[in-house]
Design a protein around this motif. Structure first.
Motif, PDB file in Angstrom:
ATOM      1  N   MET A  24      38.941  13.556  -4.407  1.00  0.00           N
ATOM      2  CA  MET A  24      39.565  12.163  -5.052  1.00  0.00           C
ATOM      3  C   MET A  24      41.253  12.336  -4.748  1.00  0.00           C
ATOM      4  SD  MET A  24      39.743  13.401  -9.309  1.00  0.00           S
ATOM      5  CE  MET A  24      40.700  11.828  -9.491  1.00  0.00           C
ATOM      6  N   LEU A  25      41.633  11.314  -5.067  1.00  0.00           N
ATOM      7  CA  LEU A  25      43.039  11.156  -4.968  1.00  0.00           C
ATOM      8  C   LEU A  25      43.712  10.625  -6.232  1.00  0.00           C
ATOM      9  CD1 LEU A  25      43.647   9.643  -1.454  1.00  0.00           C
ATOM     10  CD2 LEU A  25      44.172  12.126  -2.297  1.00  0.00           C
ATOM     11  N   ASN A  26      44.923  10.932  -6.763  1.00  0.00           N
ATOM     12  CA  ASN A  26      45.396  10.470  -7.830  1.00  0.00           C
ATOM     13  C   ASN A  26      46.534   9.393  -7.432  1.00  0.00           C
ATOM     14  OD1 ASN A  26      44.730  11.687 -10.210  1.00  0.00           O
ATOM     15  ND2 ASN A  26      45.058  13.542  -9.234  1.00  0.00           N
ATOM     16  N   LYS A  27      46.114   8.098  -7.644  1.00  0.00           N
ATOM     17  CA  LYS A  27      46.977   6.927  -7.326  1.00  0.00           C
ATOM     18  C   LYS A  27      47.246   5.914  -8.259  1.00  0.00           C
ATOM     19  CE  LYS A  27      47.340   6.736  -2.123  1.00  0.00           C
ATOM     20  NZ  LYS A  27      46.422   5.936  -1.065  1.00  0.00           N
ATOM     21  N   TYR A  28      48.430   5.461  -8.185  1.00  0.00           N
ATOM     22  CA  TYR A  28      48.650   4.468  -9.364  1.00  0.00           C
ATOM     23  C   TYR A  28      48.607   3.151  -8.525  1.00  0.00           C
ATOM     24  CZ  TYR A  28      49.673   6.183 -14.076  1.00  0.00           C
ATOM     25  OH  TYR A  28      49.712   6.554 -15.176  1.00  0.00           O
ATOM     26  N   ARG A  65      58.871  24.798 -12.431  1.00  0.00           N
ATOM     27  CA  ARG A  65      59.153  24.519 -11.182  1.00  0.00           C
ATOM     28  C   ARG A  65      59.239  22.917 -10.811  1.00  0.00           C
ATOM     29  NH1 ARG A  65      61.491  29.243  -9.127  1.00  0.00           N
ATOM     30  NH2 ARG A  65      60.657  30.576 -11.017  1.00  0.00           N
ATOM     31  N   LYS A  66      58.552  22.672  -9.895  1.00  0.00           N
ATOM     32  CA  LYS A  66      58.784  21.082  -9.434  1.00  0.00           C
ATOM     33  C   LYS A  66      58.268  20.228 -10.600  1.00  0.00           C
ATOM     34  CE  LYS A  66      58.689  21.642  -4.522  1.00  0.00           C
ATOM     35  NZ  LYS A  66      57.995  21.567  -3.014  1.00  0.00           N
ATOM     36  N   PHE A  67      57.170  20.808 -11.222  1.00  0.00           N
ATOM     37  CA  PHE A  67      56.681  19.783 -12.300  1.00  0.00           C
ATOM     38  C   PHE A  67      57.465  19.610 -13.458  1.00  0.00           C
ATOM     39  CE2 PHE A  67      52.180  18.244 -12.148  1.00  0.00           C
ATOM     40  CZ  PHE A  67      52.060  18.444 -10.479  1.00  0.00           C
ATOM     41  N   GLY A  68      58.399  20.826 -13.531  1.00  0.00           N
ATOM     42  CA  GLY A  68      59.536  20.780 -14.622  1.00  0.00           C
ATOM     43  C   GLY A  68      60.526  19.802 -14.254  1.00  0.00           C
ATOM     44  N   VAL A  69      60.795  19.658 -13.034  1.00  0.00           N
ATOM     45  CA  VAL A  69      61.745  18.781 -12.526  1.00  0.00           C
ATOM     46  C   VAL A  69      61.258  17.444 -13.093  1.00  0.00           C
ATOM     47  CG1 VAL A  69      63.100  17.622 -10.879  1.00  0.00           C
ATOM     48  CG2 VAL A  69      62.715  20.381 -10.730  1.00  0.00           C
ATOM     49  N   VAL A  70      59.982  17.137 -12.793  1.00  0.00           N
ATOM     50  CA  VAL A  70      59.544  15.752 -13.069  1.00  0.00           C
ATOM     51  C   VAL A  70      59.525  15.646 -14.664  1.00  0.00           C
ATOM     52  CG1 VAL A  70      57.507  14.352 -13.053  1.00  0.00           C
ATOM     53  CG2 VAL A  70      57.856  15.705 -11.148  1.00  0.00           C
ATOM     54  N   ILE A  97      54.159  11.591  -5.630  1.00  0.00           N
ATOM     55  CA  ILE A  97      54.568  12.990  -4.940  1.00  0.00           C
ATOM     56  C   ILE A  97      53.360  13.774  -4.370  1.00  0.00           C
ATOM     57  CG2 ILE A  97      55.690  15.133  -4.751  1.00  0.00           C
ATOM     58  CD1 ILE A  97      57.669  14.186  -6.673  1.00  0.00           C
ATOM     59  N   TRP A  98      52.347  13.944  -5.325  1.00  0.00           N
ATOM     60  CA  TRP A  98      51.258  14.811  -5.115  1.00  0.00           C
ATOM     61  C   TRP A  98      49.872  14.230  -4.981  1.00  0.00           C
ATOM     62  CZ3 TRP A  98      54.816  16.647  -8.541  1.00  0.00           C
ATOM     63  CH2 TRP A  98      55.651  17.820  -8.030  1.00  0.00           C
ATOM     64  N   GLY A  99      49.873  12.880  -5.555  1.00  0.00           N
ATOM     65  CA  GLY A  99      48.628  12.373  -5.670  1.00  0.00           C
ATOM     66  C   GLY A  99      47.834  11.765  -4.535  1.00  0.00           C
ATOM     67  N   GLY A 100      48.841  11.593  -3.447  1.00  0.00           N
ATOM     68  CA  GLY A 100      48.023  10.986  -2.282  1.00  0.00           C
ATOM     69  C   GLY A 100      47.789  11.704  -1.360  1.00  0.00           C
ATOM     70  N   ARG A 159      53.422  10.768 -14.981  1.00  0.00           N
ATOM     71  CA  ARG A 159      52.286  10.584 -14.016  1.00  0.00           C
ATOM     72  C   ARG A 159      52.557   9.839 -12.967  1.00  0.00           C
ATOM     73  NH1 ARG A 159      46.560  10.316 -14.936  1.00  0.00           N
ATOM     74  NH2 ARG A 159      45.618  10.575 -12.975  1.00  0.00           N
ATOM     75  N   ALA A 160      53.521   8.642 -13.130  1.00  0.00           N
ATOM     76  CA  ALA A 160      53.810   7.743 -11.828  1.00  0.00           C
ATOM     77  C   ALA A 160      54.558   8.810 -10.747  1.00  0.00           C
ATOM     78  CB  ALA A 160      54.688   6.711 -12.323  1.00  0.00           C
TER      79      ALA A 160
END
Lengths: 620, 315
Positions: free
Chosen positions: A1-5, A477-482, A608-611, A602-603
């Motif tokens: 599955m992918l996470n896409k908006y 880390r990167k999620f922290g930046v988000v 970045i990672w969802g696709g 989430r957006a």
């Protein structure tokens, strides 16, 4: 599955980001020192006034940034605060009595931002400096006055109808009047006549000994209306007095049934403000009693229609009890000098007052007329009902001889000096109150402390933010930046929303609320990220972990935030002043942080990672 | 992955619930004792009176300030430094015969005419005695109202046992925070009251996160006994609990250190509240819920057929 908006979610997000930035932007432009010129009674500001103002400024060698005429006021922006002070001196000197020049800070928001309703944050008094007063109207006195008025009216009405009564007085236990009659027939005659012309009163008759007693009491509605009127009158008078002070953007607002809030931003001289606002004086014109000898009067041989007051120097003066008119009929009063340079006060009355004055003075030319000042001072003691006891101090301010039949405008002369004339005029002009009013709460913040509060608040926010941002980066880390991006945007959004809402004011506790939000806003992301980690540990795929992390954390976040919102709302409902400011920022912070930390992150995460299905490891 | 807690094993929190409960009882009793002896150091907002804060160019000599004020007929003035040595706070109780709002300016005049050089008026506050009483009444009302609303909300969202547990935990937090304020005689003003309500919000936040997990685990793990489930839920949420408390404490420390003296009481109350609230969401709320007999049946929702329930949610 992918996470896409879907695209529309990104568009919505971009739109909200842009909107927030746009409405937060006016806060970056700062403020110009400015002058606000407004007119008082009599005077009017026109375009010609603007030209005059500009000419005066040119004479004083001041070139303003801009000068404009809007909403019946002139706003002049200046280059420096030195210019501002000089310009104020110049203008209040040259424009004269009819105009008020107030110091102000005008936001230098560009016109295009202003056009879409952009304005900087409104700062509370604890941040910009100024005075907050809470004033209380003495309702007992208001009701008692209304009773006195009723006694007078009824007496006149009964006499006019030639209905004989034995006595009339204020009722002690009820809010009304008691009239005594000799026989029942007269009483019912009186009731028949009075009842239709006195709506709002309840008529009860009883028989006491051989007398027939009629109680005319106010109904609940009448009582309420009387109190309401007293409060409204005080509001109006306070507004006038505040205008006298020349404050930009003052606030005079009713609070509850018997209180009035007065806020004067930027006032430096609080003593003068209090003198003028707190001068809870009423004023009455009485006929002087020139028949009774003063020594007789002091010895106790005083006619029942007369009374002794003292003047400012403590000398006794005999005046009639009759009131020609009260101060609430005064429309305007100006101090000036007559042709010989002697101080005088010119007074204008309203039409009713003019008729009353004219009717009285017609037959009393050459007789004295006394101006009685009544001041109300709290004694510091309390009455049985917990309210402060107020002492009434009466003093004859002036006794003048009536030179001619007076009408709506007349002059009081024979004053000691110009200063006295000025003070008398100011008090006369501000009108006289039906019910006395007293300050029950004051909060004054000096300008230096206001600025310091802003600086401290910003510093606390900066350090707190730095610590949180660093921690989030190190830990996630990167999620922290988000999460950090969402956090920063959350602050912009709070500022944007606060600037957009017309009634929202930033206070020191409000800043504390934003700082607290910074600490608590990351909670949602911590919950989500911890959940994603858990799902990863449980061996789920990266995309599924992200998906379930957000999904599972959502109801928890919502529950947790709704309960905080409940406390914020309660705080707002019962809190006063700066505490309300805390509740507002807290509530806005909760709403915006939910948006940024769930939808916003989430957006970004999806983008970045969802696709991608080829991610081996998540930087979380 | 950088982790605070390596949650390999479930931490047996509830094993220590007895000593923790005794600790809580002890702390509450201690708080009540200090409250009954000292009560609270009520701020001006609640007592009424006048407060004047002034700034001096040089560090101010308090005894000189006191004697100047005594000469100006204010021998009862309480004089202390506020924030820095340049700033002085003068507090006066309401007095008879003078309008309260006049006192502020009289004190200011006395200091400005004294031998202190230029004296800068920073703040004057006057609160009439009735207003003080009202503020106190409204404040107490706010806290009780908040607790009732929360009891209702949590009951509706979860279950009355959990709601009871969370509200008692909140009461516990408030009593302990008040106890600290009473013990150290920290001034209790309106901002502290606001902070107390924020503590309620914060502490509940923590409790709800744990309860949410407890509910989830009750549904997932059919056989486990309540105390194990609570242990597991607490372990799973522990790192989140610590991180959020940590970031909140960061910002509160920052407020306390650089936010200025006016905000000290606020920051102090929240700092105490966050620490106590973190502890209470583990040991008071959850432990009480178990004591009240929360079990699996209470957590399984009655299935209601909803119209459209079989369709995908929109978001």
């Amino acid at each position: 599955m992918l996470n896409k908006y879907p695209m529309w979610k990104y568009l919505l997000l971009s739109f909200i980001v842009l909107l927030s930035l746009l409405y937060a932007a006016p806060n970056l432009y700062g403020e110009d020192p400015a002058l606000q010129v407004s007119a008082t009674r009599g005077a009017k500001i026109e375009l010609a006034t603007l030209d005059k103002v500009q000419a005066f400024l040119k004479q004083a060698n001041i070139s303003p940034k801009s000068a404009s005429f809007e909403n019946g006021q002139i706003l002049i922006r200046l280059k420096s605060s030195e210019d501002q002070l000089v310009a104020r001196e110049t203008l209040s000197d040259k424009l004269g009595d009819g105009f008020i020049t107030a110091l102000n800070l005008a936001p230098s928001t560009p016109a295009w931002l202003e056009a879409i309703g952009g304005a900087p944050l409104k700062l509370g008094l604890d941040l910009r400096g100024g005075v907050h007063f809470l004033m209380e109207v003495d309702m007992e006195e208001a009701v008692s006055k209304a009773q006195e008025q009723l006694v007078q009216d009824l007496r006149a009405e009964l006499r006019e109808q030639k209905i004989r009564f034995r006595g009339i007085r204020k009722a002690k236990s009820e809010t009304g009047v008691i009239v005594r009659f000799a026989d029942e027939a007269t009483l019912s005659k009186a009731v028949d006549y009075l009842k239709p012309i006195n709506p709002g009163y309840q008529f009860t008759d009883t028989q006491e000994n051989s007398e027939f007693v009629l109680l005319i009491a106010m109904t609940e509605q009448k009582l309420k209306a009387t109190k309401d009127y007293a409060l409204q009158q005080n509001l109006t008078i306070l507004r006038n007095r505040v205008n006298e002070l020349g404050v930009a953007e003052p606030l005079v607002q009713r609070q509850g049934t018997d209180r009035i809030v007065v806020e004067l931003p930027g006032i430096q001289d609080t003593a003068r403000a209090k003198e003028i606002l707190g001068a809870t004086a009423t004023l009455e014109f009485h006929p002087g009693d020139d028949v009774t000898d003063i020594n007789d009067a002091l010895a106790g041989r005083l006619p029942s229609s007369s009374i002794i007051y003292k003047d400012r120097n403590g000398r006794p003066v005999v005046v009639k009890k009759k009131i020609i008119l009260t101060g609430n009929h005064i429309v305007d009063a100006q101090s000036s000098a007559d042709e010989y340079g002697r101080p005088q006060v010119s007074i204008s009355l309203d039409s009713q007052g003019g008729t009353m004055m004219s009717r009285f003075t017609k037959h009393n030319i050459g007789k004295p007329m006394a101006t009685l000042f009544i001041e109300y001072l709290p004694t510091g003691k309390k009455k049985a009902n917990g309210k402060s006891e107020i002492e009434k101090r009466e003093e004859i301010a002036n006794v003048a001889t009536i030179q001619a039949q007076l009408g709506r405008s007349f002059r009081i002369t024979g004053l000691d000096n110009a200063n006295e004339a000025h003070n008398l005029a100011l008090l006369l002009r501000a009108g006289a109150l039906i019910a006395p009013i007293q300050i029950v709460e004051e909060r004054t913040i000096g300008p230096s402390l206001g600025q310091q509060n802003i600086n401290n608040g910003i510093k606390a926010m900066a350090y707190g933010l730095l610590a949180v941002v660093l921690f989030m980066f190190v830990y996630y880390r990167k999620f922290g930046v988000v999460a950090n991006a969402a956090l920063l945007f959350n602050i912009v959004m709070i500022v944007g929303v606060m600037s957009m809402i017309p009634g929202a004011t930033l206070t020191l506790p409000g800043i504390a609320g934003i700082v607290l939000t910074v600490g608590m806003a990351v909670d949602a992301n911590v919950l989500i990220f911890e959940r994603i980690r858990e799902e990863l540990r449980a061996g789920k795929s990266i995309q599924r972990s992200i998906h379930e992390g957000y999904d599972n954390a959502f109801s928890t976040i919502a529950d947790a935030n709704i309960t905080t919102l409940i406390t914020a709302i309660i705080l707002f409902a019962v809190g006063t002043g700066s505490i309300k400011g805390f509740a507002v920022t807290l509530a806005i912070g909760i709403a915006t942080s939910m948006f940024t930390s769930i939808f916003g992150t989430r957006a970004i995460v999806n983008a970045i990672w969802g696709g991608r299905n080829n991610i081996k490891k998540l930087s979380i | 992955m950088f982790e605070l807690i390596k949650a390999k094993k479930t931490i047996p929190f509830m094993q220590y619930s007895k000593p923790a409960m005794w600790l809580s009882v002890l702390l509450i009793v201690a708080s009540l004792v200090t409250l009954s002896i000292n009560w609270l150091n009520w701020g001006l907002d609640f007592t009424g009176g006048t407060l004047i804060e002034v700034g001096f160019e040089q560090p101010a000599n308090l005894s000189e300030v006191r004697s100047t004020l005594a000469d100006a007929n204010f021998p009862d003035a309480v004089v202390q430094h506020f924030g820095t040595s340049h700033e002085v706070m003068v507090r006066l109780s309401p007095r008879e015969g003078i309008k309260g709002e006049v006192i502020g300016n009289q004190v200011l005049n006395a200091l400005q005419n004294g031998s202190f050089g230029s004296v800068d008026m920073r703040r004057i506050e006057f609160v009439g005695p009735n207003v003080g009483d009202e503020l106190a009444e409204d404040g107490g009302l706010a806290i009780i109202l908040a607790l009732i609303c929360i009891l209702l909300y949590v009951s509706a969202r979860f279950e009355w046992r959990l709601a009871m547990g969370s509200v008692l935990a909140l009461a516990h937090d408030i009593i302990l925070t008040l106890g600290v304020f009473s013990l150290f005689k920290i001034e209790f003003d309106l901002t502290v009251l606001a902070a107390l309500l924020a503590v309620i919000g914060y502490s509940l936040n923590d409790t709800i996160v744990v309860f949410d997990r407890i509910r989830e685990n009750f549904r997932l793990l059919a056989t486990a006994n309540p105390s194990d489930i609570v242990d597991q839920s607490l372990t799973q949420t522990l790192s989140r609990t610590l991180i959020t408390s940590g970031t909140t404490i960061f910002v509160l420390l920052s407020l306390y250190i650089v936010g200025g003296a006016l905000i000290h009481g606020f920051a102090t109350a929240l700092l105490i509240g966050v620490v106590v609230g973190t502890y209470s969401s583990i040991y008071v709320a959850s432990a009480l819920a178990i004591k009240l007999g929360v079990s699996r049946e209470h957590m399984i929702p009655v299935v209601v057929e909803k119209e459209g329930a079989d369709q995908d949610a929109l978001l």
